[in-house]
Design an enzyme around this catalytic site. Structure first.
Site, mmCIF file in Angstrom:
data_model
loop_
_atom_site.group_PDB
_atom_site.id
_atom_site.type_symbol
_atom_site.label_atom_id
_atom_site.label_comp_id
_atom_site.label_asym_id
_atom_site.label_seq_id
_atom_site.Cartn_x
_atom_site.Cartn_y
_atom_site.Cartn_z
ATOM 1 C CD GLN A 1 5.181 8.898 -7.258
ATOM 2 O OE1 GLN A 1 6.035 8.321 -7.849
ATOM 3 N NE2 GLN A 1 4.149 9.994 -7.776
ATOM 4 C CB THR B 1 6.402 3.547 6.229
ATOM 5 O OG1 THR B 1 7.683 2.985 5.217
ATOM 6 C CG2 THR B 1 5.240 2.857 6.293
ATOM 7 C CG HIS C 1 6.327 13.576 10.880
ATOM 8 N ND1 HIS C 1 6.420 14.007 9.826
ATOM 9 C CD2 HIS C 1 6.004 12.281 8.659
ATOM 10 C CE1 HIS C 1 6.393 14.507 8.478
ATOM 11 N NE2 HIS C 1 6.017 12.999 7.895
HETATM 12 N N1 APR Z 1 7.935 -5.005 1.211
HETATM 13 C C1 APR Z 1 8.209 -4.399 -0.287
HETATM 14 N N2 APR Z 1 7.425 -3.249 -0.472
HETATM 15 C C2 APR Z 1 6.543 -3.259 -0.097
HETATM 16 C C3 APR Z 1 6.037 -3.730 0.572
HETATM 17 C C4 APR Z 1 6.686 -5.174 1.548
HETATM 18 N N3 APR Z 1 6.144 -5.341 2.738
HETATM 19 N N4 APR Z 1 4.187 -3.888 0.833
HETATM 20 C C5 APR Z 1 4.523 -2.691 -0.452
HETATM 21 N N5 APR Z 1 5.536 -1.990 -0.542
HETATM 22 C C6 APR Z 1 5.642 -1.029 -1.519
HETATM 23 C C7 APR Z 1 5.002 -0.548 -2.831
HETATM 24 O O1 APR Z 1 4.709 -1.730 -3.527
HETATM 25 C C8 APR Z 1 5.502 0.603 -2.948
HETATM 26 O O2 APR Z 1 6.024 0.358 -4.288
HETATM 27 O O3 APR Z 1 6.146 0.061 -1.110
HETATM 28 C C9 APR Z 1 6.457 1.157 -2.127
HETATM 29 C C10 APR Z 1 5.764 2.645 -1.297
HETATM 30 O O4 APR Z 1 5.047 3.363 -2.810
HETATM 31 P P1 APR Z 1 4.208 3.750 -2.900
HETATM 32 O O5 APR Z 1 2.908 4.311 -2.794
HETATM 33 O O6 APR Z 1 4.903 5.277 -4.266
HETATM 34 O O7 APR Z 1 4.741 5.582 -1.490
HETATM 35 P P2 APR Z 1 5.735 7.056 -1.332
HETATM 36 O O8 APR Z 1 4.587 7.531 -1.545
HETATM 37 O O9 APR Z 1 6.734 6.430 -1.810
HETATM 38 O O10 APR Z 1 5.244 6.158 0.193
HETATM 39 C C11 APR Z 1 5.837 5.386 0.715
HETATM 40 O O11 APR Z 1 6.570 6.691 3.142
HETATM 41 O O12 APR Z 1 5.757 9.340 3.165
HETATM 42 C C12 APR Z 1 5.702 7.283 2.977
HETATM 43 O O13 APR Z 1 3.072 7.725 4.297
HETATM 44 C C13 APR Z 1 4.107 7.252 3.006
HETATM 45 O O14 APR Z 1 4.045 5.811 4.018
HETATM 46 C C14 APR Z 1 4.227 6.253 3.047
HETATM 47 C C15 APR Z 1 5.593 6.161 2.769
#
Ligand code: APR
Length: 313
Positions: free
Chosen positions: A15, A124, A180
């Site tokens: 997202q 993250t 945070h």
């Molecule tokens: N390497 C690369 N990408 C990864 C890995 C990895 N090892 N593990 C997970 N991902 C990807 C997932 O496949 C997913 O597409 O990270 C992406 C995270 O996206 P979302 O689930 O949509 O989460 P998002 O809302 O973008 O938030 C991500 O930011 O604000 C923080 O708490 C939130 O920790 C979360 C992060």
């Protein structure tokens, strides 16, 4: 002499990653590579292509690509990391520590090999612990690794204050420092509207309510979305930080920065006002705090230190 566009790597094409790609492209900050795990490579490629197809409408030439191969992000100037899992209703950011630490370790190992000169912005959660892990695993200089939290938390506070007063949000200056999480410290002693102290414009009860809402603002969005956490404003906040770095703006932006004695705190990442320019986090700025704010900042530091001490790198 090179006329290449800067390269921006977005690790995590979920997202926040997708919105960041669009914003960075529209701001013409550079070429953008969206990277995700192999199982989600299609998502990275699909979002990249979708944004590429909007180029003629918005009128820019930046290249946006998707991949699961770190070779494609090699030599990136800026890396923004959202790889990880977002929280669901009822979860705190700290509940994500175990699962997201594994992911950050993996990402950091790859960045160390492929992007040794990048300015790294971690999003993250739990943010303060994840940015610490990122710096420790990569071994990158502390001023080249930071976390995005303060710009977002401050924007939320500024929005709530502007809304309460029915004034332009750009007129409201206010900062949130500290971890945070629920212990974050919204600073009211220096908050103002066009230079007029906020404490003379809004009564104490209303300010208390705004501070409480700011601390829980991320949770308020999680409660509404139910399937994930905020993504538009976190994306905008991180891109603002990347912009200040790439354009050497030296803008004062609150960020999770490595503290080395500032605010009498040392040896971990924590939300503080910083100057972001071509040198990365060029300076951590010490602003005057009221006694209550200083106390709250140290309480917040205690919460972050406890979390950081518990992580196994
Ligand atoms: N390497 C690369 N990408 C990864 C890995 C990895 N090892 N593990 C997970 N991902 C990807 C997932 O496949 C997913 O597409 O990270 C992406 C995270 O996206 P979302 O689930 O949509 O989460 P998002 O809302 O973008 O938030 C991500 O930011 O604000 C923080 O708490 C939130 O920790 C979360 C992060």
């Amino acid at each position: 002499m090179t006329n290449k566009r800067p390269k921006i790597a977005l690790i995590g094409a979920g997202q926040i990653g997708g919105v960041m790609a669009l914003l960075a492209a529209q701001k013409e900050l550079g070429d953008i590579v969206l990277l995700d795990i192999p199982q989600a490579e299609g998502v990275a490629k699909g979002k990249a292509l979708d944004i590429q197809e909007s180029r003629p409408i918005d009128g820019y030439d930046a290249e946006i690509t998707g991949t699961s191969d770190y070779a494609d992000v090699a030599g990136a100037d800026v890396v923004i990391v959202t790889a990880g899992v977002p929280r669901k209703p009822g979860m705190s950011r700290d509940d994500l520590v175990e699962i997201n630490l594994r992911i950050i370790r993996d990402v950091a190992g790859n960045l160390k090999t492929h992007c040794p000169d990048a300015f790294v912005i971690v999003i993250t959660n739990p943010l303060d612990a994840m940015v610490y892990a990122m710096q420790q695993v990569t071994g990158f200089p502390t001023h080249k690794v930071c976390g995005m939290a303060g710009v977002l938390d401050s924007a939320r506070l500024r929005y709530f204050l502007a809304d309460a007063l029915d004034v332009s949000t750009s007129n409201v200056q206010a900062m949130v420092l500290g971890g945070h999480g629920d212990s974050m410290v919204p600073l009211l002693s220096t908050a103002n509207v066009g230079g007029v102290p906020i404490t003379t414009l809004i009564d104490e009860d209303r300010l208390d309510a705004i501070v409480a809402r700011t601390r829980k603002a991320g949770g308020e969005i999680v409660g509404l979305l139910k399937t994930g956490s905020a993504f538009f404003s976190p994306a905008a906040a991180a891109i603002r930080m990347a912009e200040s770095y790439l354009k050497d703006e030296k803008t004062l932006l609150p960020a999770a920065a490595w503290l080395d004695g500032e605010y009498d705190l040392r040896g971990f990442y924590f939300g503080a006002p910083t100057i972001i320019g071509a040198g990365g986090i060029e300076k951590v700025v010490e602003v005057p705090l009221s006694d209550t704010e200083r106390e709250a900042l140290h309480a917040s530091a205690g919460a972050v230190q406890t979390l950081v001490e518990g992580i196994q790198l």
